[in-house]
Design a protein around this motif. Structure first.
Motif, PDB file in Angstrom:
ATOM      1  N   VAL A 102       0.832 -10.653   8.382  1.00 35.34           N
ATOM      2  CA  VAL A 102      -0.165  -9.701   8.854  1.00 35.34           C
ATOM      3  C   VAL A 102      -0.081  -8.399   8.076  1.00 35.34           C
ATOM      4  O   VAL A 102      -1.098  -7.839   7.648  1.00 35.34           O
ATOM      5  N   HIS A 103       1.134  -7.891   7.880  1.00 34.63           N
ATOM      6  CA  HIS A 103       1.280  -6.616   7.188  1.00 34.63           C
ATOM      7  C   HIS A 103       0.868  -6.737   5.722  1.00 34.63           C
ATOM      8  O   HIS A 103       0.211  -5.832   5.177  1.00 34.63           O
ATOM      9  N   ALA A 104       1.254  -7.831   5.062  1.00 31.33           N
ATOM     10  CA  ALA A 104       0.878  -8.018   3.661  1.00 31.33           C
ATOM     11  C   ALA A 104      -0.634  -8.122   3.518  1.00 31.33           C
ATOM     12  O   ALA A 104      -1.237  -7.485   2.650  1.00 31.33           O
ATOM     13  N   ALA A 105      -1.254  -8.937   4.373  1.00 34.54           N
ATOM     14  CA  ALA A 105      -2.711  -9.077   4.330  1.00 34.54           C
ATOM     15  C   ALA A 105      -3.391  -7.771   4.706  1.00 34.54           C
ATOM     16  O   ALA A 105      -4.411  -7.389   4.124  1.00 34.54           O
ATOM     17  N   GLY A 106      -2.817  -7.073   5.683  1.00 30.04           N
ATOM     18  CA  GLY A 106      -3.392  -5.803   6.123  1.00 30.04           C
ATOM     19  C   GLY A 106      -3.422  -4.766   5.023  1.00 30.04           C
ATOM     20  O   GLY A 106      -4.427  -4.054   4.840  1.00 30.04           O
ATOM     21  N   VAL A 107      -2.336  -4.653   4.263  1.00 30.27           N
ATOM     22  CA  VAL A 107      -2.294  -3.716   3.142  1.00 30.27           C
ATOM     23  C   VAL A 107      -3.385  -4.067   2.133  1.00 30.27           C
ATOM     24  O   VAL A 107      -4.086  -3.184   1.610  1.00 30.27           O
TER      25      VAL A 107
END
Length: 447
Positions: free
Chosen positions: A404-409
């Motif tokens: 989620v964090h990688a995609a969010g960035v």
């Protein structure tokens, strides 16, 4: 459905080409070493060819294999751009061009799942799908009481094909280890297999979506369509119109992009505390900007159930990172399983790798951009064995959080959002705003 190979022998044969090809390339590498090429250069060539074949086969298979490919793509910074770029393009093409079911097959599924009188549930039903993906497709309809609804229909045989893929992929751990030695691929596969099994259960998805809809009911910033009806393979929810986030990325004003990005972060950070779950598939296709400015959220097949909210250590280590105490950060990552006992990492290289996830919370206001991300990633895009990305492990409990964090960035950099992201971390992430004696929590004090 012709592009979704279901026969077990066919799928196994495709997967079997991976280790055979790897063995051939390894033998070729040995010959080159005898011929005078350095071991490091030969190793990089083998890894490049191996990754190219992995990506091609995973992309062709879709299903569980494509799910693994998507999960591995969060580590794409460890791969050369000439490999990672085409693979991202392949995944996008596969997702956008998923072949829809024929109308007769749609009706057959509806009859099987809802009975011969399935039409009685609907005042209207559009046979042309509004959206199609690798697991199912969505049709617009009018419920019998007049409500506009979305009808999500699972492809026949999708579950069997997906789970068969994971059984096959579990045997290829050493192959993927050639690309990312620090990655515990078996743990990742186990976590993904469990999550995909959940994603195939529309009753479970309905439960999650209803929980989100209840948690955010009447919220001034968000809209989650509630569930109307569901069984294991049919999900009927309220219909939601709005501008896809992908269009805001492409054509939105700066004000629209800033607002959308801030709400995107607020939703992801707040949902573990408010709904006890994290939306685990945050790509632009699952978000809509509504005419009144709210952010609409779709597709809750992949969620990370977090009844206690974000792990407190997540906020604590983020805060300590911002203070510059990398020694404590490294020990904390060891304690959580991100760095395995036998691995030694360079603290400055680790700082550079973590910066894209942490830096936006270190200042009052931050601007995401593609150029910023490219600069951040410049130090972690090689395949040398001592590259910090290749030394890290991803514990199963953090697979979806990291995804989620990688995609969010990535989404925020596409939007080019400028906003007060630190405020969202202070409000929603446990441990981020807390201060202890010497700013060293008990769990990390032994370091």
């Amino acid at each position: 459905m012709s592009e979704f190979p279901q026969h077990a022998v066919t799928r196994s044969a495709k997967l079997a080409t991976l280790p055979l090809g790897f063995a051939g390339r390894t033998a070729l590498g040995l010959g080159k070493r005898i011929g005078g090429k350095s071991a490091e250069i030969v190793a990089q060539e083998i890894q490049q060819r191996t990754s190219e074949q992995i990506f091609r086969v995973l992309g062709e298979l879709k299903g569980g294999a494509m799910k693994l490919g998507q999960a591995l793509s969060i580590f794409e910074a460890a791969l050369p751009p000439e490999i990672a770029g085409p693979y991202r393009a392949t995944l996008t093409k596969l997702q956008d061009a998923a072949p829809p079911l024929p109308v007769s097959a749609v009706h057959a599924v509806l009859t099987e799942q809802l009975g011969d009188g399935w039409r009685e549930h609907f005042a209207e039903f559009d046979d042309t799908p509004a959206a199609a993906a690798s697991i199912g497709q969505v049709h617009r309809a009018v419920w019998h009481d007049g409500r506009q609804v979305a009808v999500k229909i699972q492809y026949p045989g999708a579950g069997k094909a997906l789970l068969s893929d994971f059984n096959q992929l579990a045997r290829l751990g050493k192959l993927f280890g050639a690309l990312l030695p620090g990655l515990d691929i078996k743990a990742m596969l186990g976590e993904l297999r469990a999550r995909v099994a959940e994603e195939l259960d529309y009753l479970r998805e309905a439960e999650a979506q209803h929980a989100f809809a209840t948690a955010y009911h009447g919220d001034p910033d968000f809209l989650v369509p509630d569930v109307v009806a569901a069984n294991e393979q049919i999900l009927v929810t309220e219909w939601m119109d709005g501008t896809p986030l992908s269009r805001i990325i492409k054509d939105g004003t700066k004000e629209q992009r800033d607002r959308a990005g801030l709400l995107f972060v607020r939703f992801l950070f707040s949902s573990p505390a408010r709904a006890g779950m994290l939306h685990a598939d945050p790509h632009p296709g699952n978000f809509r900007v509504l005419p009144d400015g709210r952010l609409g959220v779709l597709d809750f097949g992949a969620v990370n159930r977090m009844p206690d909210g974000y792990p407190e250590v997540f906020g604590t280590l983020t805060r300590i990172f911002n203070k510059g105490d990398m020694r404590t950060v490294v020990q904390g990552l060891r304690d959580e399983g991100f760095i395995r006992p036998h691995i030694e990492v360079d603290e400055e290289a680790l700082r550079a790798f973590l910066a894209p996830y942490v830096e936006p919370t270190s200042v009052e206001e931050f601007t995401f951009s593609r150029e910023w991300l490219q600069r951040q990633m410049a130090t972690v895009t090689d395949l040398r064995p001592n590259n910090v990305v290749r030394q890290l492990n991803l514990p199963p409990s953090y697979v979806l959080i990291h995804r989620v964090h990688a995609a969010g960035v990535g989404v925020l950099c596409q939007l080019g959002t400028m906003a007060r992201f630190r405020d969202e971390a202070v409000r929603w992430v446990p441990g981020f705003a807390d201060e202890g004696p010497g700013d060293r929590p008990t769990a990390l004090a032994a370091s």
